[in-house]
Design an enzyme around this catalytic site. Structure first.
Site, PDB file in Angstrom:
ATOM      1  N   HIS A 298       1.353   4.795  -2.473  1.00 43.90           N
ATOM      2  CA  HIS A 298       1.004   5.642  -3.629  1.00 43.90           C
ATOM      3  C   HIS A 298       2.291   6.304  -4.093  1.00 43.90           C
ATOM      4  O   HIS A 298       2.891   7.075  -3.321  1.00 43.90           O
ATOM      5  CB  HIS A 298      -0.010   6.707  -3.226  1.00 43.90           C
ATOM      6  CG  HIS A 298      -1.286   6.132  -2.672  1.00 43.90           C
ATOM      7  ND1 HIS A 298      -2.415   5.967  -3.443  1.00 43.90           N
ATOM      8  CD2 HIS A 298      -1.593   5.667  -1.433  1.00 43.90           C
ATOM      9  CE1 HIS A 298      -3.375   5.440  -2.683  1.00 43.90           C
ATOM     10  NE2 HIS A 298      -2.902   5.242  -1.465  1.00 43.90           N
TER      11      HIS A 298
ATOM     12  N   GLU B 140     -11.460   3.367   5.476  1.00 45.90           N
ATOM     13  CA  GLU B 140     -10.427   4.277   6.006  1.00 45.90           C
ATOM     14  C   GLU B 140     -11.193   5.387   6.746  1.00 45.90           C
ATOM     15  O   GLU B 140     -11.153   5.463   7.970  1.00 45.90           O
ATOM     16  CB  GLU B 140      -9.583   4.841   4.862  1.00 45.90           C
ATOM     17  CG  GLU B 140      -8.530   5.859   5.307  1.00 45.90           C
ATOM     18  CD  GLU B 140      -7.799   6.517   4.125  1.00 45.90           C
ATOM     19  OE1 GLU B 140      -8.297   6.467   2.986  1.00 45.90           O
ATOM     20  OE2 GLU B 140      -6.723   7.120   4.366  1.00 45.90           O
TER      21      GLU B 140
ATOM     22  N   ASP C 233       1.705   4.055   2.787  1.00 43.75           N
ATOM     23  CA  ASP C 233       0.672   4.866   2.127  1.00 43.75           C
ATOM     24  C   ASP C 233       1.287   6.029   1.334  1.00 43.75           C
ATOM     25  O   ASP C 233       1.504   5.894   0.129  1.00 43.75           O
ATOM     26  CB  ASP C 233      -0.351   5.352   3.165  1.00 43.75           C
ATOM     27  CG  ASP C 233      -1.717   5.667   2.580  1.00 43.75           C
ATOM     28  OD1 ASP C 233      -1.928   5.410   1.382  1.00 43.75           O
ATOM     29  OD2 ASP C 233      -2.582   6.159   3.328  1.00 43.75           O
ATOM     30  N   ASP C 234       1.535   7.157   1.983  1.00 46.88           N
ATOM     31  CA  ASP C 234       2.104   8.359   1.332  1.00 46.88           C
ATOM     32  C   ASP C 234       3.240   8.865   2.219  1.00 46.88           C
ATOM     33  O   ASP C 234       3.095   9.893   2.905  1.00 46.88           O
ATOM     34  CB  ASP C 234       1.013   9.432   1.198  1.00 46.88           C
ATOM     35  CG  ASP C 234      -0.164   8.942   0.378  1.00 46.88           C
ATOM     36  OD1 ASP C 234      -0.032   8.871  -0.857  1.00 46.88           O
ATOM     37  OD2 ASP C 234      -1.202   8.602   0.977  1.00 46.88           O
TER      38      ASP C 234
ATOM     39  N   HIS D 253      -9.432   0.819  -1.718  1.00 51.45           N
ATOM     40  CA  HIS D 253      -9.456   1.500  -0.422  1.00 51.45           C
ATOM     41  C   HIS D 253     -10.892   1.440   0.096  1.00 51.45           C
ATOM     42  O   HIS D 253     -11.835   1.783  -0.630  1.00 51.45           O
ATOM     43  CB  HIS D 253      -9.078   2.976  -0.574  1.00 51.45           C
ATOM     44  CG  HIS D 253      -7.619   3.246  -0.742  1.00 51.45           C
ATOM     45  ND1 HIS D 253      -6.858   2.670  -1.720  1.00 51.45           N
ATOM     46  CD2 HIS D 253      -6.780   4.059  -0.038  1.00 51.45           C
ATOM     47  CE1 HIS D 253      -5.614   3.113  -1.620  1.00 51.45           C
ATOM     48  NE2 HIS D 253      -5.537   3.965  -0.606  1.00 51.45           N
TER      49      HIS D 253
ATOM     50  N   HIS E 124       0.866  -1.189   0.000  1.00 52.42           N
ATOM     51  CA  HIS E 124       0.000   0.000   0.000  1.00 52.42           C
ATOM     52  C   HIS E 124       0.893   1.226   0.000  1.00 52.42           C
ATOM     53  O   HIS E 124       1.310   1.726   1.055  1.00 52.42           O
ATOM     54  CB  HIS E 124      -0.926  -0.039   1.227  1.00 52.42           C
ATOM     55  CG  HIS E 124      -1.960   1.049   1.229  1.00 52.42           C
ATOM     56  ND1 HIS E 124      -3.131   0.959   1.948  1.00 52.42           N
ATOM     57  CD2 HIS E 124      -2.001   2.255   0.610  1.00 52.42           C
ATOM     58  CE1 HIS E 124      -3.853   2.047   1.773  1.00 52.42           C
ATOM     59  NE2 HIS E 124      -3.178   2.868   0.974  1.00 52.42           N
TER      60      HIS E 124
END
Ligand code: ADE
Ligand code: ZN
Length: 339
Positions: free
Chosen positions: A24, A205, A283-284, A202, A22
């Site tokens: 991005h 969340e 994630d980011d 997703h 996961h």
């Protein structure tokens, strides 16, 4: 060293071969690279310096983050930008002990600015080839549809990506969750499945547990990204356990986006102990204050994860990857040897 983390666990986390599912790639754009690319292309950013941009990373929910994340995408213009972005991620991931990564990319945030699909995928695939040659790492691409946009836009995106079908393994669903249920994209995902693409989404969340059920039933999701709100529905948790549906949890993201107030309140350990196939991802990472090993360390310290639980976490990730079983067996043997 993270405060409160047992040094033995710290060393175990360093040694563990990690699979990151996961991530991005646009969320790995560090402010310094954003400014370098802005200068290269003559783009003006809304902040005077990399330090000022980083100081603005104070989010109160998913949308407040997404606004900055999409603004940052404006500096990604040519194939070499996408190559450089992914190359920087692979260097950091390799340093963190990542052996395999499945990268999300958001083509609509680029094609809407006139950047061609082939430019995005071409640059990312060059970085993947280089990371394999340099580090022995493997990686795959997962094309994500932006759920705040229309079904029609998603269909057009799938169509534009089909000439590159052999260069990505699956499709996902991301962006603002509230008010954009998986059901909105059921027909696009059916078409993607028809092309043999793997399916993730997703869900849960910021959105309710019902969106996780929709992602499974209406999209055919094989993994759920985040999924932390599953615990609002006991029957759903029982289903995730029985069907071994992996959840790609991102603890520091959940903290930064105020999904949880404190990491000590995160349900990662509770879900793990209930038998859900949870794992740890970043994630980011450029926006949320840590790459994957930072996420392992912060979570282990906040929740008192044991060595066995950290190993199980790494095993969940290895088992959930979209690769052949013999490759997974190799990673699982290396994880066991890290103990
Ligand atoms: N796009 C990038 N990061 C995301 C996240 N955490 N949730 C939804 N969409 C995203
Ligand atoms: Zn995400």
């Amino acid at each position: 060293m993270v405060a409160g983390l047992d040094p033995d666990l710290d060393r175990l986390i360093t040694r563990l071969p990690k699979v990151e599912l996961h991530l991005h790639i646009e969320g790995t754009l560090e402010p310094e690279m954003a400014f370098a690319l802005a200068a290269k292309h003559g783009v003006t950013l809304a902040y005077p310096s990399a330090a000022a941009l980083r100081a603005a990373y104070d989010f109160h929910d998913l949308q407040s983050f997404l606004d900055l994340y999409y603004a940052g995408c404006a500096v990604l213009r040519d194939e070499d930008d996408f190559r450089a972005l992914a190359a920087a991620y692979f260097a950091r991931a390799h340093a963190d002990g990542v052996v395999h990564a499945e990268l999300f990319f958001d083509p609509q945030s680029h094609t809407s600015r006139g950047v061609a699909m082939g430019t995005v995928i071409g640059g990312l695939r060059r970085a993947i080839a280089d990371a394999h040659a340099q580090y022995g790492m493997t990686a795959e691409l997962i094309l994500c549809f932006l759920r705040h946009l229309s079904e029609e836009d998603a269909f057009a995106t799938l169509e534009a990506a089909l000439p590159y079908r052999d260069q990505f393994v699956g499709v996902g669903l991301d962006s603002g969750e509230r008010g954009n249920p998986p059901s909105k994209f059921a027909r696009v995902f059916a078409a993607a499945r028809g092309h043999g693409l793997r399916i993730v989404a997703h869900a849960g969340e910021e959105g309710p547990a019902a969106y996780i059920t929709e992602a499974l039933d209406l999209l055919g999701a094989e993994r759920i990204d985040h999924g932390v709100r599953c615990d609002e529905d006991d029957a759903l948790v029982a289903r995730l356990v029985a069907a071994k549906i992996p959840l790609t949890v991102c603890p520091l993201s959940n903290l930064k986006l105020c999904v949880v107030k404190d990491l000590a309140e995160h349900n990662f350990a509770a879900l793990l102990r209930r038998g859900v196939a949870v794992m740890i991802n970043s994630d980011d990472p450029a926006y949320f204050g840590g790459y994957v090993a930072d996420n392992y360390r912060a979570t282990a310290a906040a929740l008192g994860l044991t060595a066995d639980e950290l190993i199980l976490t790494a095993e969940h990730a290895a088992r959930a990857a979209f690769v052949k079983d013999d490759i997974k067996a190799g990673w699982l043997a290396r994880i066991a040897a890290a103990r």
